[in-house]
Design a protein around this motif. Sequence first.
Motif, PDB file in Angstrom:
ATOM      1  N   ILE A   1      -8.168  58.944 -33.669  1.00  0.00           N
ATOM      2  CA  ILE A   1      -8.743  60.230 -34.083  1.00  0.00           C
ATOM      3  C   ILE A   1      -9.966  60.560 -33.240  1.00  0.00           C
ATOM      4  O   ILE A   1     -10.137  61.697 -32.784  1.00  0.00           O
ATOM      5  CB  ILE A   1      -9.080  60.209 -35.588  1.00  0.00           C
ATOM      6  N   ASP A   2     -10.824  59.579 -33.002  1.00  0.00           N
ATOM      7  CA  ASP A   2     -12.034  59.803 -32.195  1.00  0.00           C
ATOM      8  C   ASP A   2     -11.709  60.176 -30.758  1.00  0.00           C
ATOM      9  O   ASP A   2     -12.422  60.966 -30.142  1.00  0.00           O
ATOM     10  CB  ASP A   2     -12.920  58.551 -32.203  1.00  0.00           C
ATOM     11  N   GLU A   3     -10.642  59.615 -30.218  1.00  0.00           N
ATOM     12  CA  GLU A   3     -10.299  59.840 -28.809  1.00  0.00           C
ATOM     13  C   GLU A   3      -9.530  61.132 -28.574  1.00  0.00           C
ATOM     14  O   GLU A   3      -9.323  61.519 -27.423  1.00  0.00           O
ATOM     15  CB  GLU A   3      -9.492  58.655 -28.274  1.00  0.00           C
ATOM     16  N   ASN A   4      -9.108  61.806 -29.633  1.00  0.00           N
ATOM     17  CA  ASN A   4      -8.330  63.033 -29.487  1.00  0.00           C
ATOM     18  C   ASN A   4      -9.164  64.217 -29.962  1.00  0.00           C
ATOM     19  O   ASN A   4      -9.558  64.274 -31.127  1.00  0.00           O
ATOM     20  CB  ASN A   4      -7.036  62.927 -30.291  1.00  0.00           C
ATOM     21  N   ALA A   5      -9.396  65.167 -29.084  1.00  0.00           N
ATOM     22  CA  ALA A   5     -10.229  66.326 -29.417  1.00  0.00           C
ATOM     23  C   ALA A   5      -9.589  67.224 -30.475  1.00  0.00           C
ATOM     24  O   ALA A   5     -10.284  67.988 -31.149  1.00  0.00           O
ATOM     25  CB  ALA A   5     -10.515  67.141 -28.159  1.00  0.00           C
ATOM     26  N   LEU A   6      -8.280  67.145 -30.653  1.00  0.00           N
ATOM     27  CA  LEU A   6      -7.583  67.993 -31.625  1.00  0.00           C
ATOM     28  C   LEU A   6      -7.557  67.389 -33.024  1.00  0.00           C
ATOM     29  O   LEU A   6      -7.139  68.058 -33.972  1.00  0.00           O
ATOM     30  CB  LEU A   6      -6.150  68.248 -31.159  1.00  0.00           C
ATOM     31  N   LEU A   7      -7.986  66.139 -33.158  1.00  0.00           N
ATOM     32  CA  LEU A   7      -7.927  65.454 -34.448  1.00  0.00           C
ATOM     33  C   LEU A   7      -9.327  65.222 -34.998  1.00  0.00           C
ATOM     34  O   LEU A   7     -10.252  64.880 -34.251  1.00  0.00           O
ATOM     35  CB  LEU A   7      -7.220  64.103 -34.311  1.00  0.00           C
ATOM     36  N   SER A   8      -9.468  65.405 -36.301  1.00  0.00           N
ATOM     37  CA  SER A   8     -10.739  65.104 -36.960  1.00  0.00           C
ATOM     38  C   SER A   8     -10.498  64.937 -38.456  1.00  0.00           C
ATOM     39  O   SER A   8      -9.524  65.449 -39.007  1.00  0.00           O
ATOM     40  CB  SER A   8     -11.756  66.221 -36.726  1.00  0.00           C
ATOM     41  N   ILE A   9     -11.398  64.194 -39.066  1.00  0.00           N
ATOM     42  CA  ILE A   9     -11.427  64.082 -40.522  1.00  0.00           C
ATOM     43  C   ILE A   9     -12.877  64.290 -40.947  1.00  0.00           C
ATOM     44  O   ILE A   9     -13.799  64.071 -40.155  1.00  0.00           O
ATOM     45  CB  ILE A   9     -10.892  62.726 -41.020  1.00  0.00           C
ATOM     46  N   PRO A  10     -13.104  64.752 -42.170  1.00  0.00           N
ATOM     47  CA  PRO A  10     -14.480  64.931 -42.627  1.00  0.00           C
ATOM     48  C   PRO A  10     -15.272  63.626 -42.511  1.00  0.00           C
ATOM     49  O   PRO A  10     -14.781  62.555 -42.870  1.00  0.00           O
ATOM     50  CB  PRO A  10     -14.319  65.361 -44.087  1.00  0.00           C
ATOM     51  N   GLU A  11     -16.508  63.716 -41.989  1.00  0.00           N
ATOM     52  CA  GLU A  11     -17.299  62.512 -41.735  1.00  0.00           C
ATOM     53  C   GLU A  11     -17.620  61.729 -42.995  1.00  0.00           C
ATOM     54  O   GLU A  11     -17.663  60.509 -42.981  1.00  0.00           O
ATOM     55  CB  GLU A  11     -18.581  62.888 -41.000  1.00  0.00           C
TER      56      GLU A  11
ATOM     57  N   HIS B   1      -9.159  49.029 -55.046  1.00  0.00           N
ATOM     58  CA  HIS B   1     -10.078  49.627 -56.005  1.00  0.00           C
ATOM     59  C   HIS B   1      -9.770  51.114 -56.235  1.00  0.00           C
ATOM     60  O   HIS B   1      -9.573  51.864 -55.293  1.00  0.00           O
ATOM     61  CB  HIS B   1     -11.515  49.476 -55.516  1.00  0.00           C
ATOM     62  N   ALA B   2      -9.711  51.493 -57.492  1.00  0.00           N
ATOM     63  CA  ALA B   2      -9.561  52.884 -57.954  1.00  0.00           C
ATOM     64  C   ALA B   2      -8.189  53.500 -57.688  1.00  0.00           C
ATOM     65  O   ALA B   2      -8.037  54.709 -57.764  1.00  0.00           O
ATOM     66  CB  ALA B   2     -10.657  53.771 -57.366  1.00  0.00           C
TER      67      ALA B   2
ATOM     68  N   LYS C   1     -14.257  58.752 -47.127  1.00  0.00           N
ATOM     69  CA  LYS C   1     -13.885  57.347 -46.977  1.00  0.00           C
ATOM     70  C   LYS C   1     -12.384  57.228 -47.207  1.00  0.00           C
ATOM     71  O   LYS C   1     -11.836  57.857 -48.103  1.00  0.00           O
ATOM     72  CB  LYS C   1     -14.638  56.484 -47.986  1.00  0.00           C
ATOM     73  N   LEU C   2     -11.740  56.417 -46.393  1.00  0.00           N
ATOM     74  CA  LEU C   2     -10.290  56.251 -46.491  1.00  0.00           C
ATOM     75  C   LEU C   2      -9.962  54.886 -47.082  1.00  0.00           C
ATOM     76  O   LEU C   2     -10.571  53.881 -46.733  1.00  0.00           O
ATOM     77  CB  LEU C   2      -9.651  56.374 -45.107  1.00  0.00           C
ATOM     78  N   ARG C   3      -8.977  54.891 -47.976  1.00  0.00           N
ATOM     79  CA  ARG C   3      -8.418  53.647 -48.509  1.00  0.00           C
ATOM     80  C   ARG C   3      -6.948  53.635 -48.129  1.00  0.00           C
ATOM     81  O   ARG C   3      -6.232  54.606 -48.338  1.00  0.00           O
ATOM     82  CB  ARG C   3      -8.568  53.593 -50.027  1.00  0.00           C
ATOM     83  N   TYR C   4      -6.509  52.525 -47.577  1.00  0.00           N
ATOM     84  CA  TYR C   4      -5.150  52.407 -47.083  1.00  0.00           C
ATOM     85  C   TYR C   4      -4.309  51.565 -48.033  1.00  0.00           C
ATOM     86  O   TYR C   4      -4.717  50.468 -48.421  1.00  0.00           O
ATOM     87  CB  TYR C   4      -5.149  51.747 -45.702  1.00  0.00           C
ATOM     88  N   VAL C   5      -3.129  52.066 -48.391  1.00  0.00           N
ATOM     89  CA  VAL C   5      -2.206  51.302 -49.234  1.00  0.00           C
ATOM     90  C   VAL C   5      -0.778  51.457 -48.728  1.00  0.00           C
ATOM     91  O   VAL C   5      -0.457  52.396 -48.003  1.00  0.00           O
ATOM     92  CB  VAL C   5      -2.273  51.734 -50.726  1.00  0.00           C
TER      93      VAL C   5
ATOM     94  N   PRO D   1     -14.801  62.405 -52.293  1.00  0.00           N
ATOM     95  CA  PRO D   1     -15.429  61.376 -51.464  1.00  0.00           C
ATOM     96  C   PRO D   1     -14.469  60.346 -50.872  1.00  0.00           C
ATOM     97  O   PRO D   1     -14.752  59.756 -49.836  1.00  0.00           O
ATOM     98  CB  PRO D   1     -16.407  60.693 -52.422  1.00  0.00           C
ATOM     99  N   ILE D   2     -13.333  60.119 -51.530  1.00  0.00           N
ATOM    100  CA  ILE D   2     -12.417  59.062 -51.105  1.00  0.00           C
ATOM    101  C   ILE D   2     -10.987  59.597 -51.087  1.00  0.00           C
ATOM    102  O   ILE D   2     -10.566  60.277 -52.018  1.00  0.00           O
ATOM    103  CB  ILE D   2     -12.484  57.852 -52.057  1.00  0.00           C
ATOM    104  N   ALA D   3     -10.247  59.257 -50.032  1.00  0.00           N
ATOM    105  CA  ALA D   3      -8.833  59.606 -49.950  1.00  0.00           C
ATOM    106  C   ALA D   3      -8.026  58.309 -49.859  1.00  0.00           C
ATOM    107  O   ALA D   3      -8.324  57.446 -49.034  1.00  0.00           O
ATOM    108  CB  ALA D   3      -8.550  60.478 -48.736  1.00  0.00           C
ATOM    109  N   VAL D   4      -7.039  58.180 -50.718  1.00  0.00           N
ATOM    110  CA  VAL D   4      -6.135  57.035 -50.681  1.00  0.00           C
ATOM    111  C   VAL D   4      -4.882  57.475 -49.935  1.00  0.00           C
ATOM    112  O   VAL D   4      -4.224  58.424 -50.327  1.00  0.00           O
ATOM    113  CB  VAL D   4      -5.780  56.548 -52.099  1.00  0.00           C
TER     114      VAL D   4
END
Length: 130
Positions: free
Chosen positions: A41-51, A81-82, A54-58, A21-24
């Motif tokens: 990512i949204d503006e590029n047709a070649l890029l996508s991530i699973p809807e 968190h986590a 949830k992403l956590r940035y560090v 569910p979550i990627a750090v």
Amino acid sequence: RQANMDYSLCQALNYNMDGIPIAVISYDIMCQYCVNLLKRIDENALLSIPEALKLRYVIGLFHIHGHQDTCLARFSPSYTHATRQVDGEIIETLWSILNNISRSTRGMSLVHRAEVLDAHMNYSNWKKLI
């Protein structure tokens, strides 16, 4: 400017992520990189991530202290968190060791060089176990 990193990240996040569910994501310049990440990512047709992902940035602990104080509070794994006390910089600690042997591997064949580098990396992993 971030096309290569965006592509690599999307490929990694789309590989074998079922049930996660979550990627750090740890990156040295995450404070700048994540600002428009989802928009790029949204503006590029070649890029996508699973809807559902949830992403956590560090920013890894090795680099976070070279940033502004505001980055420490927002992006330190210690306060995210986590993430616990994750370093996020393990590959960079290995580079310093591999730099010491780089001169001796220059004249080797590709196969021999790969074996020597494998041996040094395995030794590094072994030292972490004991």
